[in-house]
Design a protein around this motif. Structure first.
Motif, PDB file in Angstrom:
ATOM      1  N   MET A 112      46.273  89.473  31.758  1.00 25.79           N
ATOM      2  CA  MET A 112      45.518  89.016  30.591  1.00 25.79           C
ATOM      3  C   MET A 112      46.397  88.144  29.705  1.00 25.79           C
ATOM      4  SD  MET A 112      43.368  92.460  29.641  1.00 25.79           S
ATOM      5  CE  MET A 112      42.313  91.610  28.484  1.00 25.79           C
ATOM      6  N   CYS A 113      45.768  87.161  29.044  1.00 24.25           N
ATOM      7  CA  CYS A 113      46.531  86.176  28.274  1.00 24.25           C
ATOM      8  C   CYS A 113      46.607  86.531  26.792  1.00 24.25           C
ATOM      9  CB  CYS A 113      45.923  84.785  28.450  1.00 24.25           C
ATOM     10  SG  CYS A 113      44.190  84.679  27.921  1.00 24.25           S
ATOM     11  N   HIS A 114      46.384  87.804  26.455  1.00 24.20           N
ATOM     12  CA  HIS A 114      46.411  88.209  25.063  1.00 24.20           C
ATOM     13  C   HIS A 114      46.599  89.717  24.976  1.00 24.20           C
ATOM     14  CE1 HIS A 114      42.301  89.168  26.284  1.00 24.20           C
ATOM     15  NE2 HIS A 114      42.392  90.130  25.377  1.00 24.20           N
ATOM     16  N   LEU A 115      46.831  90.213  23.766  1.00 16.93           N
ATOM     17  CA  LEU A 115      46.783  91.641  23.468  1.00 16.93           C
ATOM     18  C   LEU A 115      45.666  91.901  22.468  1.00 16.93           C
ATOM     19  CD1 LEU A 115      49.810  91.411  24.548  1.00 16.93           C
ATOM     20  CD2 LEU A 115      50.183  93.495  23.249  1.00 16.93           C
ATOM     21  N   ASP A 116      44.991  93.018  22.628  1.00 18.28           N
ATOM     22  CA  ASP A 116      44.010  93.434  21.636  1.00 18.28           C
ATOM     23  C   ASP A 116      44.576  94.626  20.860  1.00 18.28           C
ATOM     24  OD1 ASP A 116      43.716  95.654  23.294  1.00 18.28           O
ATOM     25  OD2 ASP A 116      41.836  94.945  24.180  1.00 18.28           O
ATOM     26  N   ALA A 117      43.762  95.218  20.006  1.00 16.36           N
ATOM     27  CA  ALA A 117      44.239  96.301  19.145  1.00 16.36           C
ATOM     28  C   ALA A 117      44.639  97.541  19.938  1.00 16.36           C
ATOM     29  CB  ALA A 117      43.178  96.650  18.107  1.00 16.36           C
ATOM     30  N   ASP A 118      43.868  97.885  20.954  1.00 19.84           N
ATOM     31  CA  ASP A 118      44.178  99.078  21.737  1.00 19.84           C
ATOM     32  C   ASP A 118      45.462  98.896  22.535  1.00 19.84           C
ATOM     33  OD1 ASP A 118      43.408 101.763  22.743  1.00 19.84           O
ATOM     34  OD2 ASP A 118      43.362 100.700  24.669  1.00 19.84           O
ATOM     35  N   MET A 119      45.665  97.713  23.098  1.00 19.10           N
ATOM     36  CA  MET A 119      46.901  97.440  23.832  1.00 19.10           C
ATOM     37  C   MET A 119      48.098  97.488  22.887  1.00 19.10           C
ATOM     38  SD  MET A 119      45.258  94.317  26.015  1.00 19.10           S
ATOM     39  CE  MET A 119      46.665  93.809  26.985  1.00 19.10           C
ATOM     40  N   THR A 120      47.905  96.976  21.672  1.00 15.95           N
ATOM     41  CA  THR A 120      48.975  97.031  20.674  1.00 15.95           C
ATOM     42  C   THR A 120      49.281  98.470  20.300  1.00 15.95           C
ATOM     43  OG1 THR A 120      48.270  94.897  19.783  1.00 15.95           O
ATOM     44  CG2 THR A 120      49.689  96.240  18.392  1.00 15.95           C
ATOM     45  N   ARG A 121      48.239  99.285  20.137  1.00 11.67           N
ATOM     46  CA  ARG A 121      48.438 100.697  19.810  1.00 11.67           C
ATOM     47  C   ARG A 121      49.224 101.415  20.910  1.00 11.67           C
ATOM     48  NH1 ARG A 121      43.782 101.829  18.572  1.00 11.67           N
ATOM     49  NH2 ARG A 121      43.907 102.324  16.354  1.00 11.67           N
ATOM     50  N   GLY A 132      52.493  83.785  25.368  1.00 13.10           N
ATOM     51  CA  GLY A 132      52.539  82.372  25.012  1.00 13.10           C
ATOM     52  C   GLY A 132      51.239  81.654  25.325  1.00 13.10           C
ATOM     53  N   ASN A 133      50.474  81.330  24.266  1.00 19.96           N
ATOM     54  CA  ASN A 133      49.137  80.765  24.445  1.00 19.96           C
ATOM     55  C   ASN A 133      48.589  80.443  23.060  1.00 19.96           C
ATOM     56  OD1 ASN A 133      46.265  80.510  24.938  1.00 19.96           O
ATOM     57  ND2 ASN A 133      46.561  81.623  26.845  1.00 19.96           N
ATOM     58  N   LEU A 134      47.946  79.307  22.887  1.00 19.83           N
ATOM     59  CA  LEU A 134      47.380  78.958  21.589  1.00 19.83           C
ATOM     60  C   LEU A 134      45.903  79.302  21.456  1.00 19.83           C
ATOM     61  CD1 LEU A 134      48.980  75.463  20.790  1.00 19.83           C
ATOM     62  CD2 LEU A 134      49.670  77.719  19.968  1.00 19.83           C
ATOM     63  N   VAL A 135      45.309  79.854  22.519  1.00 16.70           N
ATOM     64  CA  VAL A 135      43.873  80.109  22.500  1.00 16.70           C
ATOM     65  C   VAL A 135      43.560  81.605  22.463  1.00 16.70           C
ATOM     66  CG1 VAL A 135      41.679  79.700  23.663  1.00 16.70           C
ATOM     67  CG2 VAL A 135      43.443  77.939  23.722  1.00 16.70           C
ATOM     68  N   CYS A 136      43.791  82.298  23.568  1.00 22.10           N
ATOM     69  CA  CYS A 136      43.364  83.702  23.696  1.00 22.10           C
ATOM     70  C   CYS A 136      43.950  84.634  22.631  1.00 22.10           C
ATOM     71  CB  CYS A 136      43.703  84.229  25.086  1.00 22.10           C
ATOM     72  SG  CYS A 136      42.911  83.313  26.432  1.00 22.10           S
ATOM     73  N   PRO A 137      45.256  84.592  22.347  1.00 26.58           N
ATOM     74  CA  PRO A 137      45.789  85.531  21.354  1.00 26.58           C
ATOM     75  C   PRO A 137      45.156  85.395  19.981  1.00 26.58           C
ATOM     76  CG  PRO A 137      47.568  84.576  22.640  1.00 26.58           C
ATOM     77  CD  PRO A 137      46.328  83.806  22.986  1.00 26.58           C
ATOM     78  N   ALA A 138      44.698  84.193  19.650  1.00 26.40           N
ATOM     79  CA  ALA A 138      44.094  83.972  18.335  1.00 26.40           C
ATOM     80  C   ALA A 138      42.733  84.640  18.206  1.00 26.40           C
ATOM     81  CB  ALA A 138      43.953  82.471  18.080  1.00 26.40           C
ATOM     82  N   GLU A 139      42.097  84.957  19.320  1.00 29.22           N
ATOM     83  CA  GLU A 139      40.744  85.507  19.289  1.00 29.22           C
ATOM     84  C   GLU A 139      40.711  87.007  19.043  1.00 29.22           C
ATOM     85  OE1 GLU A 139      39.191  84.268  23.063  1.00 29.22           O
ATOM     86  OE2 GLU A 139      38.450  82.370  22.252  1.00 29.22           O
ATOM     87  N   PHE A 140      41.837  87.687  19.226  1.00 21.97           N
ATOM     88  CA  PHE A 140      41.854  89.150  19.161  1.00 21.97           C
ATOM     89  C   PHE A 140      42.756  89.646  18.035  1.00 21.97           C
ATOM     90  CE2 PHE A 140      40.339  88.319  23.389  1.00 21.97           C
ATOM     91  CZ  PHE A 140      39.449  89.349  23.648  1.00 21.97           C
ATOM     92  N   ASP A 141      42.175  90.398  17.112  1.00 24.98           N
ATOM     93  CA  ASP A 141      42.924  91.042  16.037  1.00 24.98           C
ATOM     94  C   ASP A 141      43.743  92.178  16.646  1.00 24.98           C
ATOM     95  OD1 ASP A 141      43.840  92.291  13.749  1.00 24.98           O
ATOM     96  OD2 ASP A 141      41.904  92.222  12.714  1.00 24.98           O
ATOM     97  N   THR A 142      45.053  92.143  16.448  1.00 22.69           N
ATOM     98  CA  THR A 142      45.928  93.168  17.027  1.00 22.69           C
ATOM     99  C   THR A 142      46.150  94.349  16.096  1.00 22.69           C
ATOM    100  OG1 THR A 142      47.912  92.080  16.158  1.00 22.69           O
ATOM    101  CG2 THR A 142      47.185  91.445  18.386  1.00 22.69           C
ATOM    102  N   GLY A 143      45.715  94.228  14.847  1.00 27.04           N
ATOM    103  CA  GLY A 143      46.005  95.258  13.865  1.00 27.04           C
ATOM    104  C   GLY A 143      47.235  94.958  13.042  1.00 27.04           C
TER     105      GLY A 143
END
Length: 222
Positions: free
Chosen positions: A94-103, A123-134
């Motif tokens: 996956m090209c990002h982390l979400d809140a649960d992955m961060t937890r 490293g990505n300017l698109v996907c990581p911006a879409e998910f609030d990590t907390g």
């Protein structure tokens, strides 16, 4: 014509993640741990900037780093030499982390004795911006070689970030990069954006960024 129901799955995923992220923010606030989500494209200088920041702050506060990548541990090895607690997170493609992955990462890292935790996102300017990590704050790095038009091409990441670090200003003479234009474009996307032009290599501008981070950690953890 057949009638069918359209299910907005993407919206549901984002809404669930946003609620989860808010719960994580509240948890970390209670634990007096300041989490920042650091984003950029590959090669912008996240790890170098982070290493220099750690060197300036590690004697003042307890720092932990979560290195996220699709499948390598190169950055974790680099950060481990800086003398702070670090873990590597693999995203399974996956090209990002979400809140649960961060937890999950925070649970493994153990933040209750840490003042500052940095999530170095994929490293990505698109996907990581879409998910609030907390995270308490979102920070992005844009490097001079990438060009000053990036706020026009990737608006969301500039909109969700609190801080823009413009890295590699030491090579400004060699690139067609307009520092005033990138500031103008970025502030057009987000008028509240804090902007720090730096060179992680030479140290130019780093003190202003580090002072901002010091103050944010102090206020958050008071």
């Amino acid at each position: 014509m057949d009638q069918f129901r359209v299910l907005e799955v993407k919206r549901s995923i984002f809404e669930d993640n946003d609620r989860d992220a808010e719960r994580l923010r509240e948890q970390l606030k209670g634990e007096k741990t300041f989490l920042i989500n650091l984003m950029s494209s590959p090669g912008a200088g996240k790890t170098t900037t982070l290493t220099k920041t750690i060197a300036a702050l590690k004697d003042e506060m307890k720092i932990g780093i979560m290195e996220a990548d699709i499948d390598s541990d190169v950055d974790a090895h680099t950060i481990s030499e800086a003398g702070v607690k670090v873990i590597q997170l693999h995203t399974g493609g996956m090209c990002h982390l979400d809140a649960d992955m961060t937890r999950q990462g925070i649970r493994e890292l153990g933040t209750k004795e840490l003042d500052l935790v940095v999530l170095e996102n994929v490293g990505n300017l698109v996907c990581p911006a879409e998910f609030d990590t907390g995270a308490a704050k979102n920070v992005m790095i844009l490097s001079v070689p990438e060009g000053h038009d990036k706020p026009l091409k990737y608006p969301l990441i500039f909109q969700v970030c609190d801080v823009l670090i413009i890295n590699k200003i030491d090579v400004l003479p060699y690139f067609d990069f307009d520092l005033d234009k990138v500031k103008e474009y970025a502030l057009m996307r987000n008028p509240n954006l804090k902007i720090f032009p730096i060179s992680a290599k030479t140290g130019e501008g780093m003190e202003e960024w580090e002072n901002w981070l010091r103050e944010e950690v102090k206020q958050h953890n008071a």
